[in-house]
Design a protein around this motif. Structure first.
Motif, PDB file in Angstrom:
ATOM      1  N   GLU A 127       0.841  -1.209   0.000  1.00 21.24           N
ATOM      2  CA  GLU A 127       0.000   0.000   0.000  1.00 21.24           C
ATOM      3  C   GLU A 127       0.869   1.249   0.000  1.00 21.24           C
ATOM      4  OE1 GLU A 127      -3.453   2.146   2.748  1.00 21.24           O
ATOM      5  OE2 GLU A 127      -2.838   0.068   3.157  1.00 21.24           O
ATOM      6  N   ASN A 128       1.988   1.206   0.729  1.00 17.91           N
ATOM      7  CA  ASN A 128       2.899   2.342   0.811  1.00 17.91           C
ATOM      8  C   ASN A 128       4.259   1.957   0.244  1.00 17.91           C
ATOM      9  OD1 ASN A 128       0.994   4.025   2.271  1.00 17.91           O
ATOM     10  ND2 ASN A 128       1.420   2.741   4.052  1.00 17.91           N
ATOM     11  N   ILE A 129       4.607   2.563  -0.890  1.00 16.55           N
ATOM     12  CA  ILE A 129       5.897   2.290  -1.514  1.00 16.55           C
ATOM     13  C   ILE A 129       6.981   3.053  -0.761  1.00 16.55           C
ATOM     14  CG2 ILE A 129       7.275   2.562  -3.626  1.00 16.55           C
ATOM     15  CD1 ILE A 129       4.689   2.263  -5.200  1.00 16.55           C
ATOM     16  N   PRO A 130       8.064   2.410  -0.344  1.00 17.88           N
ATOM     17  CA  PRO A 130       9.112   3.104   0.409  1.00 17.88           C
ATOM     18  C   PRO A 130       9.865   4.101  -0.471  1.00 17.88           C
ATOM     19  CG  PRO A 130       9.843   0.909  -0.176  1.00 17.88           C
ATOM     20  CD  PRO A 130       8.397   0.990  -0.577  1.00 17.88           C
ATOM     21  N   ARG A 131      10.396   5.116   0.142  1.00 18.12           N
ATOM     22  CA  ARG A 131      11.209   6.096  -0.580  1.00 18.12           C
ATOM     23  C   ARG A 131      12.602   5.526  -0.843  1.00 18.12           C
ATOM     24  NH1 ARG A 131      15.094   9.862   1.105  1.00 18.12           N
ATOM     25  NH2 ARG A 131      14.582   9.430   3.309  1.00 18.12           N
TER      26      ARG A 131
END
Length: 217
Positions: free
Chosen positions: A169-173
């Motif tokens: 759901e949240n792509i890492p930077r």
């Protein structure tokens, strides 16, 4: 074969949309910039946050490109990019940079000189999380400023990253991507005037105090 072109030297426009005096400008250049930026927004200027970032490359040449202003803080202006890009490498060698905003619809420009440094990681994380997923994938997929064989290299990288992160759901930077903060030591506000007698008001930071003067056009 000769290149045919119109008479470039004959292209000219007489500026008449405004004026700028010392008394018109605020004492704090950040407040003056915010005022002009808001007016650019209200005037529906195309890409009002587009700014030309100038760095010095390894050969000693000035290197410029357009980036986007993403925040105006109390002590600087921020933008985001790949740290391993050409601009990132230039900044790693030389922290002195310039910025240029040109708002043609208002016949105005703002020139800025300053020192650049990394934004805190949490600021970069917050902004990266706010980006569209396609832009996040793009940041992971592009070896920015490096030579690649063809367009297919990018498209293949994108497909691979989309597959890698499809269930997240949240792509890492990426560690190689983030923000910079330019802390100005000089602002120049330029207002086009008739007969090329433009108004130029310059602010310089000396011993943490801003001084303001008029420059000849």
């Amino acid at each position: 074969m000769a290149i045919e072109h119109k008479d470039i030297a004959a292209i000219r426009e007489d500026y008449s949309k405004g004026s700028l005096s010392e008394n018109d400008t605020l004492q704090n250049p950040f407040e003056q910039f915010q005022l002009w930026f808001n007016q650019a927004l209200d005037s529906h200027v195309l890409e009002p946050n587009a700014m030309v970032l100038g760095t010095i490359n390894e050969a000693g040449y000035p290197s410029t490109r357009v980036v986007l202003l993403k925040d105006l803080k109390a002590d600087g202006l921020s933008f985001f990019t790949n740290y391993t890009s050409q601009k990132g490498q230039d900044i790693a060698r030389q922290s002195k940079v310039s910025l240029l905003f040109f708002w043609g619809e208002l016949q105005r420009q703002v020139r800025i000189e300053g020192e650049v440094s990394f934004l805190p990681a949490e600021d970069s994380d917050e902004y990266f999380a706010s980006r569209p997923k396609g832009s996040q994938i793009g940041a992971w997929s592009s070896p920015q400023s490096q030579i690649i064989a063809n367009r297919e290299v990018l498209e293949s990288n994108v497909l691979n990253k989309e597959q890698e992160y499809k269930d997240l759901e949240n792509i890492p930077r990426p560690e190689f991507w983030g923000g910079y903060l330019v802390k100005p030591v000089r602002f120049e506000f330029w207002q086009g005037r008739s007969s090329r007698l433009h108004d130029r008001i310059v602010y310089r930071k000396e011993h943490n105090v801003w001084t303001k003067n008029r420059l000849a056009p």
